[in-house]
Design a protein around this motif. Structure first.
Motif, PDB file in Angstrom:
ATOM      1  N   LEU A  15      -8.872  38.456  41.895  1.00 34.44           N
ATOM      2  CA  LEU A  15      -8.949  38.061  40.484  1.00 34.44           C
ATOM      3  C   LEU A  15     -10.160  38.671  39.793  1.00 34.44           C
ATOM      4  CD1 LEU A  15      -7.244  36.018  38.697  1.00 34.44           C
ATOM      5  CD2 LEU A  15      -9.085  34.381  39.121  1.00 34.44           C
ATOM      6  N   ASN A  16     -11.209  38.967  40.568  1.00 39.62           N
ATOM      7  CA  ASN A  16     -12.472  39.453  39.999  1.00 39.62           C
ATOM      8  C   ASN A  16     -12.575  40.967  39.920  1.00 39.62           C
ATOM      9  OD1 ASN A  16     -14.694  37.166  39.630  1.00 39.62           O
ATOM     10  ND2 ASN A  16     -13.404  36.582  41.350  1.00 39.62           N
ATOM     11  N   LEU A  17     -11.546  41.694  40.355  1.00 38.80           N
ATOM     12  CA  LEU A  17     -11.673  43.142  40.477  1.00 38.80           C
ATOM     13  C   LEU A  17     -11.361  43.916  39.201  1.00 38.80           C
ATOM     14  CD1 LEU A  17     -10.259  43.783  44.061  1.00 38.80           C
ATOM     15  CD2 LEU A  17     -12.568  43.153  43.336  1.00 38.80           C
ATOM     16  N   ARG A  18     -10.971  43.226  38.113  1.00 38.04           N
ATOM     17  CA  ARG A  18     -10.637  43.939  36.877  1.00 38.04           C
ATOM     18  C   ARG A  18     -11.270  43.384  35.596  1.00 38.04           C
ATOM     19  NH1 ARG A  18      -9.993  46.785  40.234  1.00 38.04           N
ATOM     20  NH2 ARG A  18      -8.201  48.029  40.874  1.00 38.04           N
ATOM     21  N   PRO A  19     -11.604  42.072  35.492  1.00 31.75           N
ATOM     22  CA  PRO A  19     -12.102  41.550  34.207  1.00 31.75           C
ATOM     23  C   PRO A  19     -13.319  42.273  33.640  1.00 31.75           C
ATOM     24  CG  PRO A  19     -11.458  39.732  35.611  1.00 31.75           C
ATOM     25  CD  PRO A  19     -11.350  40.978  36.456  1.00 31.75           C
ATOM     26  N   TYR A 132      -2.378  40.410  46.368  1.00 33.70           N
ATOM     27  CA  TYR A 132      -3.583  41.166  46.039  1.00 33.70           C
ATOM     28  C   TYR A 132      -3.446  41.806  44.655  1.00 33.70           C
ATOM     29  CZ  TYR A 132      -6.826  45.214  46.843  1.00 33.70           C
ATOM     30  OH  TYR A 132      -7.799  46.183  46.757  1.00 33.70           O
ATOM     31  N   SER A 133      -2.366  42.546  44.443  1.00 34.38           N
ATOM     32  CA  SER A 133      -2.189  43.261  43.173  1.00 34.38           C
ATOM     33  C   SER A 133      -1.881  42.317  42.020  1.00 34.38           C
ATOM     34  CB  SER A 133      -1.089  44.318  43.305  1.00 34.38           C
ATOM     35  OG  SER A 133       0.123  43.737  43.713  1.00 34.38           O
ATOM     36  N   VAL A 134      -1.062  41.278  42.270  1.00 34.20           N
ATOM     37  CA  VAL A 134      -0.747  40.312  41.212  1.00 34.20           C
ATOM     38  C   VAL A 134      -2.009  39.596  40.748  1.00 34.20           C
ATOM     39  CG1 VAL A 134       0.382  38.104  40.748  1.00 34.20           C
ATOM     40  CG2 VAL A 134       1.671  39.945  41.801  1.00 34.20           C
ATOM     41  N   SER A 135      -2.870  39.244  41.692  1.00 32.00           N
ATOM     42  CA  SER A 135      -4.117  38.555  41.344  1.00 32.00           C
ATOM     43  C   SER A 135      -5.007  39.438  40.487  1.00 32.00           C
ATOM     44  CB  SER A 135      -4.873  38.142  42.618  1.00 32.00           C
ATOM     45  OG  SER A 135      -4.064  37.332  43.440  1.00 32.00           O
ATOM     46  N   MET A 136      -5.070  40.730  40.826  1.00 28.88           N
ATOM     47  CA  MET A 136      -5.844  41.657  40.006  1.00 28.88           C
ATOM     48  C   MET A 136      -5.275  41.744  38.591  1.00 28.88           C
ATOM     49  SD  MET A 136      -7.133  44.904  42.225  1.00 28.88           S
ATOM     50  CE  MET A 136      -5.515  45.456  42.713  1.00 28.88           C
ATOM     51  N   ILE A 138      -3.487  39.474  37.034  1.00 33.01           N
ATOM     52  CA  ILE A 138      -3.761  38.216  36.329  1.00 33.01           C
ATOM     53  C   ILE A 138      -5.180  38.218  35.776  1.00 33.01           C
ATOM     54  CG2 ILE A 138      -4.068  35.725  36.616  1.00 33.01           C
ATOM     55  CD1 ILE A 138      -1.747  35.792  38.610  1.00 33.01           C
ATOM     56  N   GLY A 139      -6.147  38.630  36.601  1.00 35.59           N
ATOM     57  CA  GLY A 139      -7.528  38.715  36.134  1.00 35.59           C
ATOM     58  C   GLY A 139      -7.670  39.672  34.966  1.00 35.59           C
ATOM     59  N   ALA A 140      -6.986  40.814  35.068  1.00 40.75           N
ATOM     60  CA  ALA A 140      -7.025  41.796  33.982  1.00 40.75           C
ATOM     61  C   ALA A 140      -6.390  41.238  32.716  1.00 40.75           C
ATOM     62  CB  ALA A 140      -6.312  43.078  34.416  1.00 40.75           C
ATOM     63  N   GLN A 251       2.841  43.581  34.023  1.00 40.64           N
ATOM     64  CA  GLN A 251       2.528  43.989  35.392  1.00 40.64           C
ATOM     65  C   GLN A 251       2.593  42.838  36.396  1.00 40.64           C
ATOM     66  OE1 GLN A 251      -1.119  46.424  35.633  1.00 40.64           O
ATOM     67  NE2 GLN A 251      -0.944  46.640  33.414  1.00 40.64           N
ATOM     68  N   ILE A 252       2.438  41.584  35.923  1.00 41.88           N
ATOM     69  CA  ILE A 252       2.346  40.455  36.852  1.00 41.88           C
ATOM     70  C   ILE A 252       3.623  40.288  37.676  1.00 41.88           C
ATOM     71  CG2 ILE A 252       2.050  37.954  37.045  1.00 41.88           C
ATOM     72  CD1 ILE A 252       0.181  38.097  34.639  1.00 41.88           C
ATOM     73  N   PRO A 253       4.799  40.092  37.069  1.00 44.53           N
ATOM     74  CA  PRO A 253       5.999  39.952  37.898  1.00 44.53           C
ATOM     75  C   PRO A 253       6.351  41.236  38.647  1.00 44.53           C
ATOM     76  CG  PRO A 253       6.615  40.077  35.582  1.00 44.53           C
ATOM     77  CD  PRO A 253       5.118  39.952  35.631  1.00 44.53           C
ATOM     78  N   VAL A 254       6.104  42.388  37.996  1.00 43.24           N
ATOM     79  CA  VAL A 254       6.437  43.664  38.638  1.00 43.24           C
ATOM     80  C   VAL A 254       5.589  43.872  39.892  1.00 43.24           C
ATOM     81  CG1 VAL A 254       6.513  46.165  38.329  1.00 43.24           C
ATOM     82  CG2 VAL A 254       7.163  44.666  36.446  1.00 43.24           C
ATOM     83  N   SER A 255       4.291  43.567  39.806  1.00 38.38           N
ATOM     84  CA  SER A 255       3.392  43.740  40.960  1.00 38.38           C
ATOM     85  C   SER A 255       3.795  42.860  42.130  1.00 38.38           C
ATOM     86  CB  SER A 255       1.949  43.418  40.557  1.00 38.38           C
ATOM     87  OG  SER A 255       1.477  44.337  39.613  1.00 38.38           O
TER      88      SER A 255
END
Length: 386
Positions: A15-19, A132-136, A138-140, A251-255
């Motif tokens: 979650l913290n890797l994009r905000p 992993y990707s969905v969480s990123m 979501i953060g973004a 991107q959320i559902p797609v990821s």
């Protein structure tokens, strides 16, 4: 209970890797006006973290061997927390770029380590890269969606950017119980623990790196400049920010779905092609001045599928956690260094031509290169349990 705990760690770290990156785009015009930045200098706020994400990804190999994956992830989260919080005190360009650099170091360390963490605790479930990707994403999405409202509420872009440091707190707290002991996964033979840092000699990793670099250049160029490009067509700041939010939300559902679909079909090449074509179509729509909302949807579908597929490749093909970290680090090292050129080239192009058409044409060419490399990578041969 332990399964849920480990999943929460993956979620909050990712979650913290994009905000710290995506929170900038919607406020970029405000930051430019306040600090008097050119397009190239503004692009560095996004490009510097991406450059550091590549440059310092290799340090994750050394840190994992010295501290273990859990302690190394804690170091990364503390760096992101500190860098994001200090944006509250930014009044000069240099300090803002310094926080961008520091956050990029933390993200660069954490990225490959999450791959190692998944391989260590879920060796038979590489499909968890979907989480992993969905969480990123979501953060973004949260950061890009609420940065403008926070700015309007706080009347300070510094406070709006600094607010996102709060996301790192639960990640730090959740990691602490894992620091009590370090374990070497039982399935990893001792002779395999000494992993060379020079996997770039592997021809497959050359392809992974080039693919990741093209994908990252496109993603971060769109993240940094979609809102300003759309705003130049006549939309106001709020509407242009919402197009970036739409790009991120799609991107959320797609990821989440793409790794599952790849696991069921076993046809990775097909999904790489479809996601690449989706991004290409989105760029063409922007060039033709078609609805930016429709363009954002196609761009989001492409980016949402490509990122988890790129992250999944080294986890699928590595033999154990240390190798997964090393392969991911090498891929992200070269990939993010290439990717950091994306926002910078966009900023330079806009400064030179004062129109987005040459910029979008450049992105279309990068997408074509990425599609070609993706077809070359092809499908995995080893069957995995998703």
């Amino acid at each position: 209970m332990r399964l849920l705990y480990l999943i929460m760690i993956i979620f909050f770290i990712s979650l913290n890797l994009r905000p710290s990156i995506t929170s900038v785009g919607p406020l970029l015009d405000v930051i430019q006006d306040n600090l008097g930045l050119s397009g190239v200098t503004s692009s560095l706020i996004t490009a510097l973290p991406i450059f550091c994400m590549g440059l310092f990804s290799l340090s994750s190999i050394w840190l994992q061997h010295r501290l273990g994956v859990e302690r190394s992830l804690l170091v990364a989260m503390l760096l992101i927390l500190l860098a994001t919080f200090l944006r509250m005190f930014v009044h000069h360009t240099f300090f803002l770029l310094a926080t961008a650099l520091c956050s990029g170091v933390g993200i660069g360390i954490a990225g490959p380590l999450i791959a190692g963490f998944i391989k260590k605790y879920f060796p038979e479930k590489p499909g968890l890269t979907g989480l992993y990707s969905v969480s990123m994403v979501i953060g973004a999405a949260v950061a890009s969606s609420f940065s403008v409202p926070l700015f309007q509420q706080m009347d300070s872009w510094q406070h709006a950017l600094s607010f996102w440091s709060i996301l790192a707190v639960p990640a730090v707290v959740l990691l602490l119980p894992l620091l009590q002991k370090r374990e070497v996964p039982k399935e990893v033979p001792k002779k395999n623990l000494q992993i060379s840092a020079f996997f770039i000699k592997n021809k497959r990793v050359h392809l992974f790196t080039l693919f990741f670099g093209c994908m990252a250049a496109i993603f971060y160029a769109i993240t940094a400049w979609l809102a300003p490009i759309v705003q130049a067509t006549g939309l106001d700041r709020s509407q242009s920010g919402m197009t970036l939010t739409l790009f991120t939300l799609v991107q959320i559902p797609v990821s989440f779905l793409i790794p599952l679909l790849v696991g069921k079909s076993g046809n990775r090449r097909m999904w790489l092609l479809l996601c690449g074509l989706s991004e290409f179509f989105g760029i063409i729509l922007l060039m033709l001045h078609f609805s930016p909302w429709v363009a954002a949807i196609f761009l989001g579908m492409g980016a949402g599928g490509l990122f988890p597929l790129a992250l999944l490749i080294p986890i699928e093909e590595a033999a154990h956690a240390e190798e997964a970290t090393s392969w991911s680090a090498m891929m992200q090292f070269g990939g993010y260094l290439l990717g950091s050129l994306g926002p910078t080239l966009i900023g330079l192009s806009l400064d030179l031509f004062e129109t987005s058409i040459p910029t979008l044409f450049l992105l279309a060419m990068i997408i074509c290169t990425m599609i070609g490399v993706g077809l070359k990578i092809g499908n995995k041969t080893k069957k995995l349990n998703y």
